[in-house]
Each structure stands twice: as structure tokens, then as C-alpha cells.
Design an enzyme around this catalytic site. Structure first.
Site, mmCIF file in Angstrom:
data_model
loop_
_atom_site.group_PDB
_atom_site.id
_atom_site.type_symbol
_atom_site.label_atom_id
_atom_site.label_comp_id
_atom_site.label_asym_id
_atom_site.label_seq_id
_atom_site.Cartn_x
_atom_site.Cartn_y
_atom_site.Cartn_z
ATOM 1 N N GLY A 128 0.845 -1.200 0.000
ATOM 2 C CA GLY A 128 0.000 0.000 0.000
ATOM 3 C C GLY A 128 0.874 1.242 0.000
ATOM 4 O O GLY A 128 1.742 1.388 0.847
ATOM 5 N N ARG A 138 -38.862 4.750 6.277
ATOM 6 C CA ARG A 138 -39.528 4.018 5.192
ATOM 7 C C ARG A 138 -40.749 3.277 5.733
ATOM 8 O O ARG A 138 -40.674 2.594 6.758
ATOM 9 C CB ARG A 138 -38.538 3.005 4.611
ATOM 10 C CG ARG A 138 -39.077 2.131 3.510
ATOM 11 C CD ARG A 138 -39.161 2.881 2.226
ATOM 12 N NE ARG A 138 -39.398 2.019 1.093
ATOM 13 C CZ ARG A 138 -39.534 2.477 -0.142
ATOM 14 N NH1 ARG A 138 -39.455 3.781 -0.387
ATOM 15 N NH2 ARG A 138 -39.747 1.656 -1.150
ATOM 16 N N GLY A 180 -34.295 -1.616 -2.660
ATOM 17 C CA GLY A 180 -33.697 -1.123 -3.910
ATOM 18 C C GLY A 180 -32.891 0.150 -3.695
ATOM 19 O O GLY A 180 -31.800 0.298 -4.245
ATOM 20 N N GLU A 185 -3.631 -8.001 6.351
ATOM 21 C CA GLU A 185 -3.190 -8.139 7.747
ATOM 22 C C GLU A 185 -3.515 -9.519 8.300
ATOM 23 O O GLU A 185 -3.905 -9.672 9.453
ATOM 24 C CB GLU A 185 -3.781 -7.038 8.644
ATOM 25 C CG GLU A 185 -3.393 -5.628 8.270
ATOM 26 C CD GLU A 185 -1.896 -5.434 8.059
ATOM 27 O OE1 GLU A 185 -1.104 -6.168 8.663
ATOM 28 O OE2 GLU A 185 -1.538 -4.564 7.248
HETATM 29 C C1 LIG Z 1 -6.390 -4.145 -0.656
HETATM 30 C C2 LIG Z 1 -5.207 -4.945 -0.222
HETATM 31 C C3 LIG Z 1 -4.123 -4.296 0.349
HETATM 32 C C4 LIG Z 1 -2.979 -5.021 0.724
HETATM 33 N N1 LIG Z 1 -1.906 -4.348 1.248
HETATM 34 C C5 LIG Z 1 -0.760 -5.039 1.524
HETATM 35 C C6 LIG Z 1 0.427 -4.359 1.964
HETATM 36 O O1 LIG Z 1 0.444 -3.134 2.141
HETATM 37 N N2 LIG Z 1 1.540 -5.105 2.214
HETATM 38 C C7 LIG Z 1 1.564 -6.454 2.030
HETATM 39 O O2 LIG Z 1 2.593 -7.073 2.255
HETATM 40 N N3 LIG Z 1 0.456 -7.126 1.598
HETATM 41 C C8 LIG Z 1 -0.695 -6.449 1.349
HETATM 42 N N4 LIG Z 1 -1.806 -7.122 0.896
HETATM 43 C C9 LIG Z 1 -1.717 -8.561 0.651
HETATM 44 C C10 LIG Z 1 -2.399 -9.374 1.706
HETATM 45 O O3 LIG Z 1 -1.732 -9.226 2.931
HETATM 46 C C11 LIG Z 1 -2.434 -10.819 1.227
HETATM 47 O O4 LIG Z 1 -3.335 -10.864 0.131
HETATM 48 C C12 LIG Z 1 -2.871 -11.771 2.333
HETATM 49 O O5 LIG Z 1 -1.865 -11.915 3.287
HETATM 50 C C13 LIG Z 1 -3.235 -13.152 1.794
HETATM 51 O O6 LIG Z 1 -2.187 -13.660 1.034
HETATM 52 P P1 LIG Z 1 -2.465 -14.200 -0.453
HETATM 53 O O7 LIG Z 1 -3.250 -13.183 -1.179
HETATM 54 O O8 LIG Z 1 -1.162 -14.621 -1.015
HETATM 55 O O9 LIG Z 1 -3.383 -15.435 -0.248
HETATM 56 P P2 LIG Z 1 -2.931 -16.949 -0.037
HETATM 57 O O10 LIG Z 1 -1.997 -17.057 1.097
HETATM 58 O O11 LIG Z 1 -2.509 -17.542 -1.320
HETATM 59 O O12 LIG Z 1 -4.331 -17.542 0.356
HETATM 60 C C14 LIG Z 1 -5.332 -17.832 -0.642
HETATM 61 C C15 LIG Z 1 -6.387 -18.725 -0.008
HETATM 62 O O13 LIG Z 1 -5.787 -19.921 0.444
HETATM 63 C C16 LIG Z 1 -6.111 -20.155 1.783
HETATM 64 N N5 LIG Z 1 -4.981 -20.715 2.522
HETATM 65 C C17 LIG Z 1 -3.665 -20.396 2.417
HETATM 66 N N6 LIG Z 1 -2.952 -21.066 3.321
HETATM 67 C C18 LIG Z 1 -3.808 -21.826 4.026
HETATM 68 C C19 LIG Z 1 -3.685 -22.726 5.139
HETATM 69 N N7 LIG Z 1 -2.531 -22.955 5.731
HETATM 70 N N8 LIG Z 1 -4.801 -23.284 5.615
HETATM 71 C C20 LIG Z 1 -5.990 -23.053 5.047
HETATM 72 N N9 LIG Z 1 -6.183 -22.220 4.002
HETATM 73 C C21 LIG Z 1 -5.104 -21.607 3.508
HETATM 74 C C22 LIG Z 1 -6.427 -18.784 2.366
HETATM 75 O O14 LIG Z 1 -7.309 -18.887 3.452
HETATM 76 C C23 LIG Z 1 -7.044 -18.057 1.185
HETATM 77 O O15 LIG Z 1 -8.413 -18.289 1.155
HETATM 78 C C24 LIG Z 1 -2.958 -6.424 0.547
HETATM 79 C C25 LIG Z 1 -4.069 -7.076 -0.002
HETATM 80 C C26 LIG Z 1 -5.181 -6.358 -0.382
HETATM 81 C C27 LIG Z 1 -6.354 -7.082 -0.979
#
Ligand SMILES: Cc1cc2nc3c(=O)[nH]c(=O)nc-3n(C[C@H](O)[C@H](O)[C@H](O)COP(=O)(O)OP(=O)(O)OC[C@H]3O[C@@H](n4cnc5c(N)ncnc54)[C@H](O)[C@@H]3O)c2cc1C
Length: 679
Positions: free
Chosen positions: A179, A313, A407, A430
Site C-alpha cells: 500500500g 420508510r 432497492g 493483515e
Molecule cells: C487491498 C489490499 C491491500 C494489501 N496491502 C498489503 C500491503 O500493504 N503489504 C503487504 O505485504 N500485503 C498487502 N496485501 C496482501 C495481503 O496481505 C495478502 O493478500 C494476504 O496476506 C493473503 O495472502 P495471499 O493473497 O497470497 O493469499 P494466499 O496465502 O494464497 O491464500 C489464498 C487462499 O488460500 C487459503 N490458505 C492459504 N494457506 C492456508 C492454510 N494454511 N490453511 C488453510 N487455508 C489456507 C487462504 O485462506 C485463502 O483463502 C494487501 C491485499 C489487499 C487485498
């Protein structure tokens, strides 16, 4: 509006305001501290003076939204202590993109440098505080998010030059989602695998200057870009970052958890790599507290809009006159448990912020091991369960509010759609909710054998004291309520949650043992207890603690009229939460027969009905000012149709004929156009 000294305009909401059993001003002063109310009042007065903070009059393009957020961030940075306050996380009530941006670029960036960086890095922190540079924090990569240990960015120590060589081996290892990174960051804090003499010491945090602060052009060896359009929070410039054998001085390793001497010797103050890694992740609890407050605030906005709309409403009625939709049991059930959740959550977030700030104070005075002290761990266990609970319940609150407004709730001008899209990301960042919950359940599973052995465990903030009495609770606690009078006692609900936590802990632990005994390895056994066991354990644990803190808050209330309504809020929230565990209560024999389930469910609708006449005043006490809510159907004057009419007639699409009206008349021309011809 929103200020305790202000009055609401007379109008359609008077009907409910007059029926309220308490004074909304007193409630506001009870829920928020004087300090916070002053902060919010000054912040609202300030932002009203800037067009950047006033609702836009036309839809913004992607770039316009970015620019608006950037201008808001700059204005906020120019008013520290007025528009944002890192210590108190108080800026969450307006402009979600701006809050998120500020949280990442200031609170997290400066916080990590302050807590983990040695003297050499404090100069960079100061430059960031003074706005001379702009930071971001990136843990995630394109190919790895929750599995931080799996990241593949490398930082290799080069003894000859006393530098680290940072390298992204391929696109999957690109740092992603930072971010503030996409458009503006001049400096990045990021996790990379630390290599010294060919040995990998695991993920460590590094700092790198990435763009020239005057030109914003990336330095040679750095490729930086934007993640593109998202489904919400488009004001935040989430970016990606690729290093090509990029060199940074040795001092740019954020080294309090592990450092390298100029001779190339690695050392860490921690006994094991896992302790060191845990300490660097525990520091991220702060950002989670921010997410918790932010989601409860956005959920509160949605419920405010929906309750006010429901008070105005009217549809159907027993006789000729139509009644406000708030009178319907279904409408009450769809909104009031969420209104109760917002109250309960607000009290808990403020408590959490307090213990977190206290912990940070201890760390600043103490040493790095305080991160993994029992207090640090307990705070981590609490935030890891609270963040999923808050963000899920607030997601449901926002969605239910949208639907409950029919709506008109679907209009962008209703203000709920943006809240839904902006809050949605909080379920993932987070700490992805499902994975984050495992931090809490894993901790509880780890301590269960000690509990069985009779060891007394210390919980510095008392979130799990009762676990020391788990065996007795499991053997002796039974649902004791036979009627509403007995059900409506706070201790009945709290005791039920205590039993639930103990039972779910035992059941989850036993299930894992059973899987292990049947030949599963540790990894599979840990995975295959999640859905109906560990996740519910983690949620029940935090539910109990949240309820306990709300009960303590009620006990501190000296005003009887406030106290009565707060007790109803707690009962509604508690029963609404318990309803989701009825199956477990039956399975474990805590309840039997049809009476307890009926009592709990009838108790929910009964509490909704008792809170119905107070609902408008309850939202008045927590509502943001109208210009922040920016909802044609949820403003404090209740003039829904008047605002709706204005919105429809002032919209550029409202009564104007579209510029392409001739194509409507001559639609056959379009239909007969040959395929692939140019427009
Ligand atoms: C708007 C936004 C802002 C962000 N800002 C930042 C930032 O400033 N800095 C930063 O570093 N990141 C940032 N992120 C990233 C965010 O922290 C990650 O998307 C998040 O940590 C999840 O990681 P991933 O997307 O790789 O999902 P993955 O780890 O690939 O997970 C995908 C799915 O697999 C499941 N899964 C994964 N491992 C397991 C397990 N062990 N057991 C069960 N299920 C599992 C998860 O529950 C999830 O449903 C941001 C994301 C968004 C959407």
C-alpha cells in the site's frame, strides 16, 4: 451533527427519537473518551474546509480517485494530531482509502523502523515522519502471501562491498500489494530471505530506497508498478516491486531480531529461528488493531444508514396507515444484532488499543524479547481471533444493511455499496481470516496438555484465566436458564461461552489426536480439524473475551437508563452469537430438549423488539456526521425522499437525454452493423 452539543433537525425520525429510553449524548460520552470525541470533532471541522474531503459530485475515474486520495493523505500529513493520530488510530471514521494509505505509509512503516531498526535507521524514520520521504511495507509476493516463510526475494550479504544484494529471481517472487507503493513510495520495507555465505537465515526485514524523492523515477535495478484497479479501496496505490541485483548498505537490514557483522557473522538475540520469526510477526499486531477499528467504524456507518432509513420508510400496516419497516420483526433481526455488535466491538476495540499501546510502551523501554513475552503472545492470540471476527461480522452487517434498505440501498448514493467494497479487503489483508484464526487455535491447542496436567497458566490480560478451571467447567457447567428471566442474566451467557471454549478445545484436541493415531502426519492432522473444530474454537475464545469486556464496561456505568439499554445490547449480541453454536451445545450435552434452543432464539427476537424504539438514538450516538456518511437515505434529518429527489434531479444522468440518443431511436443501424466493424 454527531457532536454532543448539536441538535438533530426535526423530521420523520422524531417519532423514534422521542421514544428513546436514554439520552444519545450521554451514550456517546460513555462509549467514546473525551479525548476521542475532541479528536473527531476537530478532525470533522477541519476536513469540512477542504473540497478533497467533501463527497464528490460526479463519479470519479480511477486516476481521479487516486489523486483525491493522495491529496487527502497530504492534507492529513500536514495536520498531525488533527487529522490522524498514529498512537490512537483515530482517523478511521472518514475516507477509507486515505486511512489505509496512511496506516501503511506512516503507522506501519514508521512503527517497524522504530521498533526493529537500530540507531542507523532512525534517521530514515524521522525523514518519513517529516514527510521528506514516503514509505511502504511489503510482506506479500505474487506467489506467496500467508506463507511468509515461502517468500523468494533474496538478500545476499556481500562482504567485499559490505552491502546486501537484493534480487527477485522471477515474477512470482515480485513483492506485491504494498500500500502506497504503486505511485508514490520512495522507500520500501520488505521481507526477504537473508543469505550469508550461502546459508539461508530465513525471512528478515530490509529497507531499500526505490524511487528518487524529487523525480519519483525508480532507481536502476528497481522496477515498480501498480496492481491496477481493485473492487474497492481504489484510492490506495497498491504496487509491485522487482529487484535486479540491487545493492543496499548493510545497515539497511532492520536488525533488532537478527543482524550481520561486517565480517559476515550472523547473530540473533533469540534462542531459535522460530522465536526470531515469531517476534518479527508479532510486531504486526498493531496493524491488525487498526483493521479492527476500521471495520467496526465502516460497519457502524452502514447500520446507521439502514436503521435511519428503516425508521422513515413505510410499507404495509395492520390498518390503512403504513408502518415504518423498523416495526417488522425480520427488519429488526436483520439490523439490530449488528447494531449491538457495533456497540460491543467499539468497547472492545478501545480496550484492545489500550493494551496494545501499553505493550508498545513496555517494548520501547524493555528489550526485544518482550515481543515474545506472554503479554505479547496473548495480544497476538487476541488480535488473531478478533480481526477475523470483526471483519466477518461487519461484512455481514454491511451486507444485511444493504439488503434491508431494499432497492434504494443499492443506489451508490445510499452510501452502503462503497462501504461494502472498501471493507471487503479487510477480510484478507493483515492476515487472511481463515489462516489468521489458526494462530489462536494453535496456541490454545498447545496449552491444553498443560491444563490437563493441572499446571496453572498465566494470562497477563486475563483472556483465558478460566481455562485453568476447564475440567471443572466441563464437568459441572450446565445451561441453567428455564425462562426469560433466568436467561437474561449476563453470567448465564458468559458461562455458556466459557463452557463452549473448553468443550471446543477438548474436542479439537481429541480430534487431532484421533487423526494422528489413525496415521495422519502432523501437517494433515492440523489441516483436517479446521472447519468445524479449530475455527469455531478461536471464534468462541474471542467472543467470550469481548463479552467479558463489555460486561465490565456496563458495570462501570452509573446512569441507569444507559445501563438498561447496554445490558440489552450485550444480551442481544450474546444470544445472537450463541445461536450459531446451538449444535455444539447439544452435542456436548450442555443443553437438552427443545426448551433451551427456543429460549435462545425467542430471546433474540424479544431483545430486538425491546431495543427497537431505542435503535435510532443508538445510531445517533455513534453516527458520523452527514457529510461523512454521505447517504441520501441515511442522513440525520430523516428526509429520505427529499434527498433522493435532489440526487436524482441533480445527477448528470438524471433527466438529460444521453448524447447517443439517436442510436436509441435508430437501433436497427446498430443491429445491422457487420461484425468487427469499427464504432
Ligand atoms: C487491498 C489490499 C491491500 C494489501 N496491502 C498489503 C500491503 O500493504 N503489504 C503487504 O505485504 N500485503 C498487502 N496485501 C496482501 C495481503 O496481505 C495478502 O493478500 C494476504 O496476506 C493473503 O495472502 P495471499 O493473497 O497470497 O493469499 P494466499 O496465502 O494464497 O491464500 C489464498 C487462499 O488460500 C487459503 N490458505 C492459504 N494457506 C492456508 C492454510 N494454511 N490453511 C488453510 N487455508 C489456507 C487462504 O485462506 C485463502 O483463502 C494487501 C491485499 C489487499 C487485498
Amino acid at each position: 451533527m454527531g457532536d454532543v452539543n448539536s441538535e438533530f433537525s426535526a423530521g420523520p425520525l422524531d417519532y423514534y427519537r422521542k421514544q428513546a429510553s436514554f439520552d444519545w449524548r450521554k451514550m456517546k460520552e460513555f462509549i467514546y473518551s473525551k479525548e476521542e470525541l475532541n479528536f473527531l470533532k476537530n478532525a470533522h471541522n477541519k476536513i469540512k474546509q477542504y473540497p478533497e474531503f467533501l463527497p464528490p459530485t460526479t463519479a470519479l475515474s480511477f486516476d481521479e480517485e487516486r489523486y483525491r486520495t493522495y491529496r487527502q493523505s497530504a492534507i492529513a500529513r500536514g495536520h498531525p494530531g488533527v487529522l490522524f493520530d498514529e498512537d490512537f488510530f483515530m482517523y478511521y471514521d472518514f475516507a477509507p482509502s486515505t486511512q489505509t494509505r496512511l496506516a501503511m505509509t506512516l503507522t506501519v512503516f514508521n512503527g517497524i523502523l522504530g521498533a526493529f531498526g537500530d540507531e542507523d535507521l532512525q534517521e530514515i524514520r524521522k525523514q518519513s515522519e517529516q514527510g521528506k520521504i514516503s514509505g511502504c511495507f511489503i510482506l506479500t509476493e505474487i506467489g506467496h502471501g500467508t506463507n511468509v516463510k515461502g517468500i523468494r526475494t533474496r538478500a545476499t550479504y556481500d562482504k567485499e562491498s559490505d552491502e546486501f544484494i537484493i534480487h527477485t529471481p522471477d515474477f512470482e517472487a515480485a513483492k506485491a500489494w504494498g500500500g502506497g507503493l504503486g505511485n508514490a513510495a520512495t522507500h520500501a520495507l520488505f521481507f526477504a530471505q537473508l543469505y550469508v555465505d550461502g546459508k539461508n537465515h530465513g525471512p528478515h526485514i530490509f529497507l531499500a530506497p526505490i524511487r528518487h524523492p524529487d523525480t519519483l523515477l525508480p532507481y536502476p535495478g528497481v522496477t515498480v508498478g501498480d496492481m491496477g484497479e481493485k473492487i474497492g479501496l481504489n484510492g490506495v496505490d497498491n504496487g509491485f516491486l522487482i529487484f535486479n541485483n540491487y545493492r543496499v548498505p548493510r545497515k539497511y537490514l532492520v536488525n533488532k531480531t537478527g543482524g550481520v557483522t561486517s565480517q559476515g557473522t550472523y547473530s540473533t538475540p533469540f534462542e531459535s529461528p522460530s522465536q526470531r520469526f515469531a517476534a518479527s510477526l508479532l510486531a504486526l499486531s498493531g496493524a491488525r488493531v487498526g483493521v479492527i477499528i476500521s471495520s467496526e467504524t465502516l460497519g457502524g456507518h452502514a447500520v446507521t444508514i439502514a436503521v435511519r432509513y428503516s425508521g422513515v420508510r413505510r410499507q404495509f400496516g395492520p390498518q390503512d396507515e403504513e408502518i415504518p419497516i423498523l416495526e417488522y420483526q425480520t427488519q429488526q433481526y436483520r439490523l439490530l444484532p449488528y447494531l449491538a455488535s457495533v456497540y460491543v466491538f467499539k468497547v472492545f476495540s478501545r480496550y484492545l488499543k489500550g493494551i496494545f499501546n501499553e505493550h508498545v510502551r513496555i517494548i520501547k523501554q524493555g528489550d526485544i524479547h518482550d515481543y515474545i513475552s506472554m503479554l505479547g503472545i496473548e495480544i497476538h492470540v487476541i488480535t488473531s481471533a478478533a480481526k477475523p471476527l470483526y471483519t466477518w461480522i461487519m461484512r455481514d452487517a454491511i451486507q444485511s444493511s444493504r439488503e434491508a434498505c431494499g432497492g434504494h440501498g443499492y443506489l451508490k448514493a445510499a452510501g452502503i455499496g462503497n462501504l461494502r467494497n472498501d471493507q471487503d479487503a479487510a477480510l484478507t489483508y493483515e492476515g487472511e481470516n481463515w489462516v489468521l484464526n489458526q494462530q489462536t487455535s494453535n496456541f490454545l491447542l498447545k496449552i491444553w496438555p498443560s491444563i490437563l496436567e493441572g499446571t496453572t497458566l498465566a494470562f497477563p490480560v486475563n483472556s483465558g484465566d478460566y481455562l485453568n478451571d476447564a475440567i471443572n467447567i466441563l464437568n459441572t457447567f450446565k445451561f441453567s436458564a428455564n425462562n426469560f428471566e433466568e436467561l437474561y442474566r449476563l453470567d448465564v451467557i458468559l458461562d455458556t461461552f466459557k463452557w463452549l471454549v473448553c468443550y471446543l478445545l477438548k474436542r479439537t484436541y481429541d480430534k487431532r489426536q484421533e487423526l494422528l493415531q489413525n496415521g495422519a502426519n502432523k501437517f494433515d492432522a492440523g489441516n483436517n480439524i479446521q472447519v468445524f473444530y479449530a475455527k469455531r474454537l478461536s471464534t468462541a475464545y474471542i467472543q467470550h473475551f469481548i463479552l467479558k469486556k463489555f460486561e465490565e464496561k456496563i458495570l462501570s456505568c452509573l446512569d441507569t437508563s444507559l445501563k438498561t439499554v447496554l445490558e440489552r445490547i450485550l444480551l442481544l449480541y450474546g444470544l445472537f452469537s450463541l445461536d450459531k453454536y446451538l449444535d455444539v451445545l447439544y452435542q456436548g450435552g450442555f443443553i437438552a430438549g427443545d426448551r433451551p434452543a427456543s429460549l435462545i432464539q425467542d430471546g433474540i427476537t424479544e431483545m430486538c423488539s425491546r431495543l427497537k424504539n431505542d435503535a435510532v438514538s443508538l445510531v445517533d450516538a455513534i453516527a458520523a456526521p452527514d457529510f461523512v456518511l454521505n447517504s441520501v437515505i441515511g442522513s440525520s434529518d430523516g428526509q429520505v425522499y427529499h434527498h433522493l429527489e435532489n440526487a436524482l434531479f441533480s445527477s448528470p444522468y438524471g433527466t438529460e437525454r444521453p448524447t447517443w440518443w439517436k442510436d436509441i431511436v435508430n437501433w436497427q443501424n446498430i443491429a445491422s452493423t457487420p461484425p468487427n466493424s469499427k464504432l
